[in-house]
Design a protein around this motif. Structure first.
Motif: not given
Length: 445
Positions: A228-236
């Motif tokens: 299953f997927p995951l995301a690495e999300v930046s504060d922008d």
């Protein structure tokens, strides 16, 4: 620049559990989101709650929680889910019981407010143009697609597990980002980007090769163990979509593009409760093995209206199936279909609508070009929407009677019937909907 790691634990009610456990154990996640609700499942949940006021939440809730909670507690991963369906309070209570049994120091919150049945009467149904109140006693439920407010409130209050009902799918993912990064609710660009992340993640394996696979055209490695997927999300709000090393499937520009286009009507106006997201300038870039950078999302002010799923009783469905194989099977199947239609005609107006299909010949694509040779087997399916339960039962019975009162060689009969809870749509002013979170006590392990 700070970063949030957020993964998908489920993309629909019947999704696999093992990949979620893998994410909980190895994903180093801040948040694990289970998206398990659709128009069909909220209707079924309402039906379950009508039969039992203590039911109406996801039937796999307890199994999923038992499977992932130990690892989530150990790794500090918080859970957000819409597995509350038609009854988030009961779902939260069941989860609290699991937490107590496992001896975990976790707090559970229920988010309420999506149940807007008392407010829906004057709203116009999109499908009929009539007000919802015209459904009379057939009207049983109305659930608004709420946004992030209740989830953020629960996370701000310290909830480890947040359970809601009918929230917008991307909002389940956007809410943890708003909570962690402190995004303003009029920061349309970041809200649009967070919605984009949620949209890309909401269907679990659909972005990691599941549903994408087409042998010889779009091959996917080790689909049996698709991650299953995951995301690495930046504060922008920009992000990298990826999956765990060692899992099957793939994350590529093509898989991300297919998911990006899923259920999109106007890419510049993807309407959500908190923002109108703009995906028209999105860019997808492969930056490594199973790693795709996502940039360019944006957004505009929300419309001020919420979509509402309106549930109502719409009769009973009766169904029967029987198989025919070997020489002349298509002709025998058609003869059987005609016999059942003729026999059901005796029920007159109690049959509201009906259809017959020969599965393997014309069920999915009726009227399409036929193969030069007949199939070696077909399965007759007869389905009817009926005015009452008694008539619905007769549909399957007439199919079963084909064993001796129909053409030669029929076998493998199945039959079923159930009440139909149909779903219509309406819009409701967002300002009229009050969303709340209810937090449980913290337990000592």
């Amino acid at each position: 620049m700070s970063m949030v790691r957020i993964g998908t634990g489920a993309g629909f009610q019947g999704d696999r559990i093992a990949p979620a456990v893998d994410l909980a154990e190895r994903g180093e996640l801040d948040f694990l989101v289970f998206e398990c609700l659709a128009e069909r499942t909220i209707a079924l949940a309402q039906q379950a709650r009508l039969a039992d006021p203590g039911a109406g939440f996801d039937p796999l809730l307890e199994r999923r929680m038992r499977a992932v909670l130990p690892a989530c507690a150990r790794n500090g991963t918080r859970i957000v889910t819409n597995m509350g369906a038609a009854n988030p309070r009961a779902a939260a209570e069941r989860t609290r019981a699991v937490v107590r049994e496992l001896g975990l120091p976790l707090t559970v919150a229920a988010v309420t407010g999506d149940d807007v049945l008392p407010l829906i009467g004057d709203c116009i149904l999109t499908e009929t143009g009539a007000p919802a109140r015209a459904l009379g006693e057939r009207l049983i439920s109305a659930n608004a697609y709420i946004g992030v407010a209740g989830i953020v409130e629960a996370l701000d209050a310290g909830a480890d597990i947040v359970i809601c009902g009918r929230a917008s799918d991307p909002a389940l993912f956007l809410a943890p980002l708003v909570h962690r990064f402190g995004w303003a609710m009029d920061d349309w660009e970041r809200l649009g980007r967070g919605t984009l992340v949620g949209h890309l993640l909401e269907c679990s394996a659909q972005i990691t090769g599941g549903y994408f696979a087409d042998p010889g055209v779009k091959d996917v490695p080790d689909l049996a163990d698709v991650g299953f997927p995951l995301a690495e999300v930046s504060d922008d709000g920009n992000a990298v979509i990826t999956k765990l090393p060692g899992t099957g499937g793939l994350v590529s520009r093509a898989t991300c593009t297919e998911q990006l286009l899923y259920e999109i009507h106007d890419p510049a106006r993807y309407m959500q409760p908190d923002v109108v997201a703009d995906f028209s300038q999105v860019e997808l870039e492969e930056i490594g093995v199973d790693r795709v950078r996502v940039t360019g999302g944006s957004g505009h002010p929300a419309t001020g209206e919420l979509k509402v799923s309106v549930g109502y009783r719409d009769g009973w469905r009766g169904e029967g199936q029987i198989s025919y194989a070997g020489a002349n099977c298509v002709a025998r199947g058609r003869l059987a279909a005609g016999l059942v239609r003729q026999r059901l005609s005796e029920w007159g107006s109690r049959i509201l609508e009906e259809r017959t299909d020969l599965i393997g010949l014309d069920a999915v694509a009726p009227g399409a070009a036929r193969a030069a040779t007949e199939p070696s087997e077909v399965r007759l399916r007869v389905a009817a929407r009926c005015a009452d339960q008694e008539t619905a039962l007769r549909v399957g019975e007439e199919v079963e009677s084909l064993y001796l009162c129909g053409p030669a060689g029929g076998g493998g009969v199945s039959r079923a019937h159930r009440e139909i809870i149909a779903v219509a749509s309406a819009l409701l002013p967002a300002a009229s909907v009050t969303v709340r979170s209810e937090l449980s006590e913290t337990l000592d392990a």
